[in-house]
Motif scaffolding. Structure first.
Motif, PDB file in Angstrom:
ATOM      1  N   THR A 165       0.835  -1.198   0.000  1.00  0.00           N
ATOM      2  CA  THR A 165       0.000   0.000   0.000  1.00  0.00           C
ATOM      3  C   THR A 165       0.870   1.248   0.000  1.00  0.00           C
ATOM      4  O   THR A 165       1.867   1.327   0.726  1.00  0.00           O
ATOM      5  N   GLN A 166       0.491   2.212  -0.827  1.00  0.00           N
ATOM      6  CA  GLN A 166       1.240   3.462  -0.948  1.00  0.00           C
ATOM      7  C   GLN A 166       0.285   4.650  -0.862  1.00  0.00           C
ATOM      8  O   GLN A 166      -0.830   4.587  -1.380  1.00  0.00           O
ATOM      9  N   ARG A 167       0.752   5.699  -0.227  1.00  0.00           N
ATOM     10  CA  ARG A 167       0.002   6.949  -0.243  1.00  0.00           C
ATOM     11  C   ARG A 167       0.359   7.708  -1.507  1.00  0.00           C
ATOM     12  O   ARG A 167       1.368   7.430  -2.153  1.00  0.00           O
ATOM     13  N   PHE A 168      -0.469   8.679  -1.862  1.00  0.00           N
ATOM     14  CA  PHE A 168      -0.257   9.440  -3.088  1.00  0.00           C
ATOM     15  C   PHE A 168       1.132  10.083  -3.109  1.00  0.00           C
ATOM     16  O   PHE A 168       1.850   9.986  -4.097  1.00  0.00           O
ATOM     17  N   GLY A 169       1.513  10.703  -2.004  1.00  0.00           N
ATOM     18  CA  GLY A 169       2.817  11.370  -1.932  1.00  0.00           C
ATOM     19  C   GLY A 169       3.977  10.396  -2.077  1.00  0.00           C
ATOM     20  O   GLY A 169       5.009  10.736  -2.663  1.00  0.00           O
ATOM     21  N   GLU A 170       3.807   9.191  -1.558  1.00  0.00           N
ATOM     22  CA  GLU A 170       4.858   8.171  -1.692  1.00  0.00           C
ATOM     23  C   GLU A 170       5.014   7.765  -3.156  1.00  0.00           C
ATOM     24  O   GLU A 170       6.135   7.636  -3.654  1.00  0.00           O
ATOM     25  N   LEU A 171       3.885   7.580  -3.834  1.00  0.00           N
ATOM     26  CA  LEU A 171       3.950   7.259  -5.263  1.00  0.00           C
ATOM     27  C   LEU A 171       4.598   8.397  -6.043  1.00  0.00           C
ATOM     28  O   LEU A 171       5.381   8.163  -6.955  1.00  0.00           O
ATOM     29  N   ARG A 191       6.868  10.422  -5.009  1.00  0.00           N
ATOM     30  CA  ARG A 191       8.321  10.368  -4.779  1.00  0.00           C
ATOM     31  C   ARG A 191       8.968   9.208  -5.524  1.00  0.00           C
ATOM     32  O   ARG A 191      10.098   9.310  -5.996  1.00  0.00           O
ATOM     33  N   LEU A 192       8.248   8.096  -5.624  1.00  0.00           N
ATOM     34  CA  LEU A 192       8.790   6.930  -6.321  1.00  0.00           C
ATOM     35  C   LEU A 192       8.862   7.137  -7.832  1.00  0.00           C
ATOM     36  O   LEU A 192       9.681   6.521  -8.512  1.00  0.00           O
ATOM     37  N   VAL A 193       7.987   7.997  -8.356  1.00  0.00           N
ATOM     38  CA  VAL A 193       7.947   8.281  -9.792  1.00  0.00           C
ATOM     39  C   VAL A 193       8.073   9.797  -9.967  1.00  0.00           C
ATOM     40  O   VAL A 193       7.100  10.481 -10.291  1.00  0.00           O
ATOM     41  N   PRO A 194       9.268  10.354  -9.766  1.00  0.00           N
ATOM     42  CA  PRO A 194       9.407  11.807  -9.752  1.00  0.00           C
ATOM     43  C   PRO A 194       9.139  12.478 -11.095  1.00  0.00           C
ATOM     44  O   PRO A 194       8.798  13.664 -11.136  1.00  0.00           O
ATOM     45  N   ALA A 195       9.224  11.765 -12.201  1.00  0.00           N
ATOM     46  CA  ALA A 195       9.017  12.384 -13.511  1.00  0.00           C
ATOM     47  C   ALA A 195       7.543  12.609 -13.845  1.00  0.00           C
ATOM     48  O   ALA A 195       7.224  13.347 -14.772  1.00  0.00           O
ATOM     49  N   ILE A 196       6.630  11.995 -13.091  1.00  0.00           N
ATOM     50  CA  ILE A 196       5.202  12.142 -13.375  1.00  0.00           C
ATOM     51  C   ILE A 196       4.667  13.394 -12.692  1.00  0.00           C
ATOM     52  O   ILE A 196       5.073  13.734 -11.583  1.00  0.00           O
ATOM     53  N   THR A 197       3.747  14.080 -13.367  1.00  0.00           N
ATOM     54  CA  THR A 197       3.130  15.252 -12.754  1.00  0.00           C
ATOM     55  C   THR A 197       2.023  14.797 -11.809  1.00  0.00           C
ATOM     56  O   THR A 197       1.496  13.678 -11.930  1.00  0.00           O
ATOM     57  N   GLN A 198       1.660  15.673 -10.898  1.00  0.00           N
ATOM     58  CA  GLN A 198       0.600  15.355  -9.947  1.00  0.00           C
ATOM     59  C   GLN A 198      -0.709  15.085 -10.686  1.00  0.00           C
ATOM     60  O   GLN A 198      -1.426  14.139 -10.368  1.00  0.00           O
ATOM     61  N   ARG A 199      -0.989  15.879 -11.689  1.00  0.00           N
ATOM     62  CA  ARG A 199      -2.218  15.722 -12.469  1.00  0.00           C
ATOM     63  C   ARG A 199      -2.247  14.368 -13.185  1.00  0.00           C
ATOM     64  O   ARG A 199      -3.267  13.676 -13.196  1.00  0.00           O
ATOM     65  N   MET A 200      -1.125  13.978 -13.789  1.00  0.00           N
ATOM     66  CA  MET A 200      -1.077  12.714 -14.521  1.00  0.00           C
ATOM     67  C   MET A 200      -1.161  11.518 -13.566  1.00  0.00           C
ATOM     68  O   MET A 200      -1.824  10.525 -13.867  1.00  0.00           O
TER      69      MET A 200
END
Length: 125
Positions: free
Chosen positions: A37-43, A45-54
Motif C-alpha cells: 500500500t502506498q500513499r499518493f505522496g509516496e507514489l 516520490r517513487l515516480v518523480p518524472a510524473i506530474t501530480q495531475r497525470m
C-alpha cells in the motif's frame, strides 16, 4: 475510461490486456504498488518524472478498471492510500516479466543511462 470491444478479433486478449496497462505510467505505478500500500505522496516520490495531475489521472483509470483500490480515511488532513486489487495482483507476473526483460535489454533501450566512459590520465613522456 471507455474500453473498446475486443470480442471476436484475433489477438483480442493481448489487446485487452495492453489496453488496461497502456501508456507511460500505468505499468510503473502497478510495479510500485506491488511492494504494498502506498500513499499518493509516496507514489509521487517513487515516480518523480510524473506530474501530480497525470498521477491522479492514471490512478483513477486504474481504479476504474478494477486494478487498484483507493481507500480514503476520514482524517484531517485527509489520507488516501492505494493498493493493488485482486485483479491487479494477478498482473504481478506480467509486470515482473516486463521488468526482467527491460533489465536484460537495458543497453538497447532509449531509457537506459548512457555508458560511463572512464578516461585514463595521460602519462608524462
Amino acid at each position: 475510461m471507455k474500453r473498446r470491444n475486443f470480442a471476436r478479433r484475433p489477438g483480442c486478449s493481448v489487446e485487452a490486456t495492453l489496453d488496461l496497462i497502456d501508456g507511460k505510467w500505468k505499468g510503473v505505478i502497478l510495479y510500485h504498488l506491488q511492494s504494498g500500500t502506498q500513499r499518493f505522496g509516496e507514489l509521487r516520490r517513487l515516480v518523480p518524472a510524473i506530474t501530480q495531475r497525470m498521477l491522479t489521472k492514471q490512478l483513477r483509470a486504474l481504479e476504474e478498471d478494477g486494478l487498484v483500490i483507493r481507500k480514503v480515511y476520514a482524517e484531517v488532513p485527509p489520507r488516501v492510500e492505494y493498493c493493488l486489487s485482486e485483479l491487479g495482483e494477478s498482473l504481478r507476473p506480467v509486470i515482473d516479466i516486463l521488468k526482467a526483460w527491460g533489465e536484460s535489454h537495458q543497453q538497447r533501450l532509449s531509457c537506459a543511462p548512457p555508458p560511463v566512459v572512464v578516461k585514463k590520465p595521460k602519462r608524462a613522456a
